[in-house]
Design an enzyme around this catalytic site. Structure first.
Site, PDB file in Angstrom:
ATOM      1  N   ASP A  14       4.957  -5.569   9.809  1.00 22.91           N
ATOM      2  CA  ASP A  14       6.042  -5.239  10.734  1.00 22.91           C
ATOM      3  C   ASP A  14       5.994  -6.113  11.983  1.00 22.91           C
ATOM      4  O   ASP A  14       7.023  -6.584  12.468  1.00 22.91           O
ATOM      5  CB  ASP A  14       5.967  -3.762  11.148  1.00 22.91           C
ATOM      6  CG  ASP A  14       6.445  -2.836  10.039  1.00 22.91           C
ATOM      7  OD1 ASP A  14       7.047  -3.330   9.066  1.00 22.91           O
ATOM      8  OD2 ASP A  14       6.217  -1.614  10.149  1.00 22.91           O
ATOM      9  N   THR A  36      -0.657   7.610  -0.967  1.00 17.85           N
ATOM     10  CA  THR A  36      -1.979   7.553  -1.621  1.00 17.85           C
ATOM     11  C   THR A  36      -2.881   6.484  -1.013  1.00 17.85           C
ATOM     12  O   THR A  36      -4.090   6.496  -1.248  1.00 17.85           O
ATOM     13  CB  THR A  36      -1.817   7.213  -3.110  1.00 17.85           C
ATOM     14  OG1 THR A  36      -1.260   5.881  -3.207  1.00 17.85           O
ATOM     15  CG2 THR A  36      -0.881   8.185  -3.820  1.00 17.85           C
ATOM     16  N   ARG A  70       0.854  -1.179   0.000  1.00 11.82           N
ATOM     17  CA  ARG A  70       0.000   0.000   0.000  1.00 11.82           C
ATOM     18  C   ARG A  70       0.890   1.229   0.000  1.00 11.82           C
ATOM     19  O   ARG A  70       1.692   1.400   0.926  1.00 11.82           O
ATOM     20  CB  ARG A  70      -0.850  -0.061   1.273  1.00 11.82           C
ATOM     21  CG  ARG A  70      -2.072   0.765   1.244  1.00 11.82           C
ATOM     22  CD  ARG A  70      -2.943   0.452   2.430  1.00 11.82           C
ATOM     23  NE  ARG A  70      -2.395   0.954   3.682  1.00 11.82           N
ATOM     24  CZ  ARG A  70      -3.137   1.345   4.700  1.00 11.82           C
ATOM     25  NH1 ARG A  70      -4.452   1.279   4.632  1.00 11.82           N
ATOM     26  NH2 ARG A  70      -2.587   1.770   5.810  1.00 11.82           N
ATOM     27  N   ASP A 113       0.803  -2.364  12.406  1.00 14.10           N
ATOM     28  CA  ASP A 113       1.198  -2.808  11.061  1.00 14.10           C
ATOM     29  C   ASP A 113       1.461  -4.316  11.094  1.00 14.10           C
ATOM     30  O   ASP A 113       2.421  -4.779  11.722  1.00 14.10           O
ATOM     31  CB  ASP A 113       2.465  -2.052  10.619  1.00 14.10           C
ATOM     32  CG  ASP A 113       2.815  -2.355   9.175  1.00 14.10           C
ATOM     33  OD1 ASP A 113       2.859  -1.416   8.371  1.00 14.10           O
ATOM     34  OD2 ASP A 113       3.050  -3.552   8.849  1.00 14.10           O
TER      35      ASP A 113
HETATM   36  C1  PRP Z   1      -1.092  -4.167   4.763  1.00 15.74           C
HETATM   37  C2  PRP Z   1      -1.969  -5.369   4.976  1.00 15.74           C
HETATM   38  C3  PRP Z   1      -2.858  -5.351   3.756  1.00 15.74           C
HETATM   39  C4  PRP Z   1      -3.040  -3.877   3.514  1.00 15.74           C
HETATM   40  C5  PRP Z   1      -4.399  -3.487   4.012  1.00 15.74           C
HETATM   41  O1  PRP Z   1      -0.091  -4.447   3.875  1.00 15.74           O
HETATM   42  O2  PRP Z   1      -1.264  -6.568   5.137  1.00 15.74           O
HETATM   43  O3  PRP Z   1      -2.294  -5.984   2.618  1.00 15.74           O
HETATM   44  O4  PRP Z   1      -2.026  -3.201   4.260  1.00 15.74           O
HETATM   45  O5  PRP Z   1      -4.677  -2.163   3.718  1.00 15.74           O
HETATM   46  P1  PRP Z   1      -5.778  -1.721   2.663  1.00 15.74           P
HETATM   47  O6  PRP Z   1      -7.013  -2.509   2.969  1.00 15.74           O
HETATM   48  O7  PRP Z   1      -5.947  -0.255   2.956  1.00 15.74           O
HETATM   49  O8  PRP Z   1      -5.247  -1.946   1.293  1.00 15.74           O
HETATM   50  P2  PRP Z   1       1.060  -3.382   3.486  1.00 15.74           P
HETATM   51  O9  PRP Z   1       0.633  -2.547   2.334  1.00 15.74           O
HETATM   52  O10 PRP Z   1       1.469  -2.653   4.727  1.00 15.74           O
HETATM   53  O11 PRP Z   1       2.219  -4.280   2.935  1.00 15.74           O
HETATM   54  P3  PRP Z   1       3.130  -5.393   3.658  1.00 15.74           P
HETATM   55  O12 PRP Z   1       2.238  -6.571   3.950  1.00 15.74           O
HETATM   56  O13 PRP Z   1       4.133  -5.679   2.619  1.00 15.74           O
HETATM   57  O14 PRP Z   1       3.706  -4.802   4.904  1.00 15.74           O
HETATM   58  N1  URA Z   2      -2.252  -2.380   7.222  1.00 15.39           N
HETATM   59  C1  URA Z   2      -1.849  -2.780   8.433  1.00 15.39           C
HETATM   60  O1  URA Z   2      -0.910  -3.578   8.548  1.00 15.39           O
HETATM   61  N2  URA Z   2      -2.498  -2.323   9.501  1.00 15.39           N
HETATM   62  C2  URA Z   2      -3.533  -1.456   9.420  1.00 15.39           C
HETATM   63  O2  URA Z   2      -4.098  -1.076  10.459  1.00 15.39           O
HETATM   64  C3  URA Z   2      -3.925  -1.037   8.142  1.00 15.39           C
HETATM   65  C4  URA Z   2      -3.278  -1.528   7.052  1.00 15.39           C
END
Ligand code: PRP
Ligand code: URA
Length: 209
Positions: A203, A108, A104, A200
């Site tokens: 993380d 944006t 994400r 997160d």
């Molecule tokens: C997080 C999570 C989802 C997304 C959710 O991933 O694991 O994939 O955000 O958010 P949304 O519903 O607003 O799209 P992230 O983009 O942080 O990537 P990562 O898993 O690589 O840390």
């Molecule tokens: N992605 C995450 O990992 N946590 C949130 O709360 C939203 C998006």
């Protein structure tokens, strides 16, 4: 319209409390995510079809049942979805696993796809798309689109925590995809994080910041 199931099983709710807790460290967080994924999968597979077979026990022939019908595919959204895969495979070891890589954009909040690798028979499989978080819904919506473009016809979406905004967006974009949630939260904050959520997910699973 897609159905939304919020699991209220006491074991799931108990473990979710420790997943949410900011004092839970990476090792325990990972184990708990794994366990909750197993428990959710147990509920999701409740309607799998069975067929009757004969089995020889040491005493007699028994009429018994085995799984029939469509085979499963598990599709984690990278990265955080990976944390749910082993828990699901504990129950369904023969499932195939495909990957959709999305992150994400922090400015944006729009999803950016960077990787897709899927089993070549996804059109014939029942797919469970998994990601711990459904926040704005952008990632799950894009991942499901990516699967459908490649032939997927039968998809369920499973997440640990969802915001109402994400559920609504996902239902609108994909009315054919039922959504399975362990915790339905209050809202998103100004940075697109789920409140109260768990922070997160990527993380916390992988120990990054
Ligand atoms: C997080 C999570 C989802 C997304 C959710 O991933 O694991 O994939 O955000 O958010 P949304 O519903 O607003 O799209 P992230 O983009 O942080 O990537 P990562 O898993 O690589 O840390
Ligand atoms: N992605 C995450 O990992 N946590 C949130 O709360 C939203 C998006």
């Amino acid at each position: 319209m897609a159905k939304v199931y919020v699991f209220d099983h006491p074991l799931i709710q108990h473990k979710m409390t420790y997943i949410r807790d900011k004092n839970t460290g990476t090792k325990e967080f990972r184990e708990l995510v794994d366990e909750v994924a197993t428990l959710m999968m147990f509920e999701i597979t409740r309607d799998m079809s069975l067929e009757e077979v004969d089995v020889e026990t040491p005493v007699a022939t028994a009429k018994s049942k085995v799984l029939a019908g469509k085979k499963l595919g598990i599709i984690p959204i990278l990265r955080a979805g990976i944390g749910m895969v082993d828990g699901i495979l504990n129950l369904i070891p023969a499932a195939k696993v495909g990957h959709v890589g999305l992150y994400r954009d922090p400015e944006t909040l729009k999803p950016v796809e960077y990787y897709v690798k899927l089993p070549n028979d996804i059109a014939d499989r029942e797919l469970i798309l998994v990601d711990p978080m459904l926040a704005t819904g952008g990632s799950a919506i894009a991942a499901a689109e990516s699967l459908k473009t490649r032939g997927a016809k039968n998809i369920k979406f499973m997440c640990l925590i969802a915001a109402p905004e994400g559920v609504e967006a996902m239902q609108k974009a994909h009315p054919d995809i039922d959504i399975y949630i362990a915790g339905l939260d209050e809202k998103l904050n100004e940075k697109g994080y789920i409140v109260p959520g768990l922070g997160d997910a990527g993380d916390r699973l992988f120990g990054t910041k």
